[in-house]
Enzyme design. Structure first.
Site, PDB file in Angstrom:
ATOM      1  N   LYS A 161      35.074  39.691  43.505  1.00 21.92           N
ATOM      2  CA  LYS A 161      35.152  41.150  43.444  1.00 21.92           C
ATOM      3  C   LYS A 161      34.915  41.840  44.804  1.00 21.92           C
ATOM      4  O   LYS A 161      35.799  41.787  45.633  1.00 21.92           O
ATOM      5  CB  LYS A 161      34.236  41.649  42.324  1.00 21.92           C
ATOM      6  CG  LYS A 161      34.701  41.025  40.989  1.00 21.92           C
ATOM      7  CD  LYS A 161      34.118  41.581  39.742  1.00 21.92           C
ATOM      8  CE  LYS A 161      34.875  41.009  38.537  1.00 21.92           C
ATOM      9  NZ  LYS A 161      34.098  40.238  37.610  1.00 21.92           N
ATOM     10  N   ASP A 172      25.268  33.820  39.570  1.00 23.32           N
ATOM     11  CA  ASP A 172      26.651  34.275  39.595  1.00 23.32           C
ATOM     12  C   ASP A 172      26.615  35.747  39.983  1.00 23.32           C
ATOM     13  O   ASP A 172      26.373  36.624  39.160  1.00 23.32           O
ATOM     14  CB  ASP A 172      27.298  34.080  38.220  1.00 23.32           C
ATOM     15  CG  ASP A 172      28.721  34.633  38.187  1.00 23.32           C
ATOM     16  OD1 ASP A 172      29.141  35.264  39.181  1.00 23.32           O
ATOM     17  OD2 ASP A 172      29.387  34.454  37.155  1.00 23.32           O
ATOM     18  N   TYR A 190      29.390  35.977  31.543  1.00 29.69           N
ATOM     19  CA  TYR A 190      30.743  35.525  31.840  1.00 29.69           C
ATOM     20  C   TYR A 190      30.760  34.928  33.241  1.00 29.69           C
ATOM     21  O   TYR A 190      30.238  35.518  34.174  1.00 29.69           O
ATOM     22  CB  TYR A 190      31.718  36.709  31.776  1.00 29.69           C
ATOM     23  CG  TYR A 190      33.162  36.323  32.039  1.00 29.69           C
ATOM     24  CD1 TYR A 190      33.846  35.480  31.166  1.00 29.69           C
ATOM     25  CD2 TYR A 190      33.834  36.804  33.163  1.00 29.69           C
ATOM     26  CE1 TYR A 190      35.178  35.137  31.403  1.00 29.69           C
ATOM     27  CE2 TYR A 190      35.164  36.469  33.401  1.00 29.69           C
ATOM     28  CZ  TYR A 190      35.830  35.625  32.519  1.00 29.69           C
ATOM     29  OH  TYR A 190      37.144  35.281  32.753  1.00 29.69           O
TER      30      TYR A 190
HETATM   31  C1  LIG Z   1      34.584  38.842  37.073  1.00 24.48           C
HETATM   32  C2  LIG Z   1      33.549  37.797  36.965  1.00 24.48           C
HETATM   33  C3  LIG Z   1      33.849  36.434  37.104  1.00 24.48           C
HETATM   34  C4  LIG Z   1      35.255  35.937  37.221  1.00 24.48           C
HETATM   35  O1  LIG Z   1      35.885  36.339  38.382  1.00 24.48           O
HETATM   36  P1  LIG Z   1      37.503  36.315  38.448  1.00 24.48           P
HETATM   37  O2  LIG Z   1      37.797  36.737  39.838  1.00 24.48           O
HETATM   38  O3  LIG Z   1      37.976  37.236  37.380  1.00 24.48           O
HETATM   39  O4  LIG Z   1      37.918  34.908  38.176  1.00 24.48           O
HETATM   40  C5  LIG Z   1      32.820  35.544  37.117  1.00 24.48           C
HETATM   41  N1  LIG Z   1      31.546  35.945  36.973  1.00 24.48           N
HETATM   42  C6  LIG Z   1      31.220  37.234  36.833  1.00 24.48           C
HETATM   43  C7  LIG Z   1      29.784  37.618  36.710  1.00 24.48           C
HETATM   44  C8  LIG Z   1      32.204  38.198  36.792  1.00 24.48           C
HETATM   45  O5  LIG Z   1      31.867  39.486  36.595  1.00 24.48           O
END
Ligand SMILES: *Cc1c(COP(=O)(O)O)cnc(C)c1O
Length: 428
Positions: A267, A239, A144
């Protein structure tokens, strides 16, 4: 436990907010039942509107690595608010947190702050396309990267062919530039690259996957990706929205000793406020506006409240040399305890964990990619989830989520959790 007030609040919310929530995972769709409306949180605990207390393993889906309402963050935000909440001008604070982040993370010279992980990943891809002058990207099924169009592409068995949109509203035109590959399958990635010579701008990956449960990269997988990227003029994007400032000071790059070309954050970097960021070496970052032609902007980017929270968080992590070992030890303790009680209850399961990320899958086969993650028994998970909730243990309401261990959890909390799991396991 009673959930009366939560039920009532959910009904009220449903009337004015689609599905009653501002982010779908909160809605308990995968497990049934009414979402818990939280009133407050402190340390390892959540308190809901009905007055119930839960040990929290979601931790705002990652940010609260030091526990809820962490004092230095709360103080930083409240003090900062008195000075004004947004100016739309540069502030000294932005340079302070940028310099600290750059010093903590390997391989980056400059960092740009945005407001979410989604924005970070979306901007990283634009930057990679601008740098390579190529259009296509490779992403992995089950990873994701936020909800921007390019990333909402379904996993398909024909991973080598064009992706197809899995959300209405994503155009075929966008979908065709996102190629899918299988996590932990280097041969598959090679095939995709060979089928699209000189067309791929970037490979984006969660270096430790956390959005299909926790899935560690197998030996040599990321090394192989690094080699493939370098050989083919492709940028490797880590990511690290979930893993950044969590698996180590320098995130997965440091822990796994792999250099990415662009790194995305979210995060933890915001200490619980809406923050994302992306970073790279000068050669790449200097292409961004206003230095270069790749446009990227944000009215509230680098917002002083958000930067104050992030800075307090990063300082705490930077100054505590033992924190990541401590988190890993707590995770290992929990994993061992869960392993013992589920085995005794003769349940089929697999536990995956890396650092402070852990997931329990109700399938005895190894969980190494999206396909194997999808094999878990969802009916068992639902019972497990609701059983734990009743016992006062709050895990993510989906079998595809990672649990996050925080520094605020005590060994007593972990023992309480293991005992709750032992009890719930009798009924599975
Ligand atoms: C949570 C998450 C996102 C998205 O971040 P948001 O602040 O919810 O837009 C992207 N990549 C990873 C790996 C994530 O865990």
């Amino acid at each position: 436990m009673t959930y009366q007030r939560s039920s009532q609040l959910f009904a009220e919310a449903e009337a004015v907010i689609p599905g009653g929530v501002n982010s779908p995972v909160r809605a308990f769709k995968a497990v049934g039942g009414t979402p818990i409306f939280v009133k407050s949180a402190k340390g390892a605990y959540l308190y809901d509107e009905d007055g119930n207390r839960y040990i929290d393993y979601i931790n705002s889906w990652g940010p609260m690595i030091l526990g809820h309402a962490y004092e230095p963050v709360v103080t930083a935000v409240t003090e900062r608010a008195k000075l004004g909440t947004s100016f739309g001008t540069p502030t000294a604070l932005e340079t302070q947190i940028a310099a600290l982040a750059v010093s903590m993370v390997p391989n980056i010279d400059k960092i740009r702050f945005v407001n979410s992980g989604t924005e970070a990943c979306m901007s990283a891809i634009r930057l990679a396309r601008g740098y390579t002058k190529r259009d296509k990207i490779i992403k992995f099924s089950g990873c994701y990267h936020g909800h921007s169009d390019s990333f909402l592409i379904q996993a398909g068995s024909g991973a080598v062919t064009f992706g197809s949109p899995n959300s209405p509203g994503v155009t075929q035109g966008t979908a065709k530039d996102t190629l899918l590959a299988s996590y932990n399958n280097l041969e598959n990635v090679k095939t995709v690259i060979e089928a699209n010579p000189n067309e791929i701008a970037a490979i984006i990956i969660e270096p430790v996957a956390g959005n299909m449960g926790c899935i560690p990269p197998q030996k040599d997988f990321l090394e192989g990706l690094r080699t493939l990227c370098t050989a083919n003029g492709i940028l490797l994007i880590f990511d690290e929205v979930m893993t950044g400032f969590r698996l180590a000071k320098g995130g997965a790059q440091e822990l796994l000793k792999i250099d990415a070309d662009i790194v995305c954050f979210g995060k933890v970097i915001g200490g619980g406020l809406p923050v994302g960021a992306f970073a790279a070496r000068n050669e790449i970052m200097n292409l961004l506006a206003p230095l270069g032609p790749v446009y990227q902007a944000g009215t509230l980017s680098g917002n002083p409240l958000a930067m104050a929270a992030g800075l307090a968080m990063l300082e705490a992590l930077n100054n505590d040399t033992a924190i990541f070992d401590r988190l890993a030890e707590k995770t290992a303790y929990l994993a061992k305890g869960i392993n013992t009680v589920l085995k005794a209850a003769k349940i089929e399961f697999t536990i995956n964990s890396v650092g402070s990320m852990i997931s329990v899958h109700f399938d005895s086969n190894p969980v190494t990619d999206f396909k194997s993650a999808a094999n878990g028994d969802n009916e068992t998970f639902k019972k497990f989830f609701h059983g734990l909730l009743e016992e006062g243990v709050y895990i993510a309401p989906s079998a595809y989520e990672t649990w996050f261990i925080t520094d605020a959890l005590t060994y007593e909390d972990l023992d309480f959790t293991i005992a709750a799991i032992e009890k719930v396991a009798q009924g599975l």
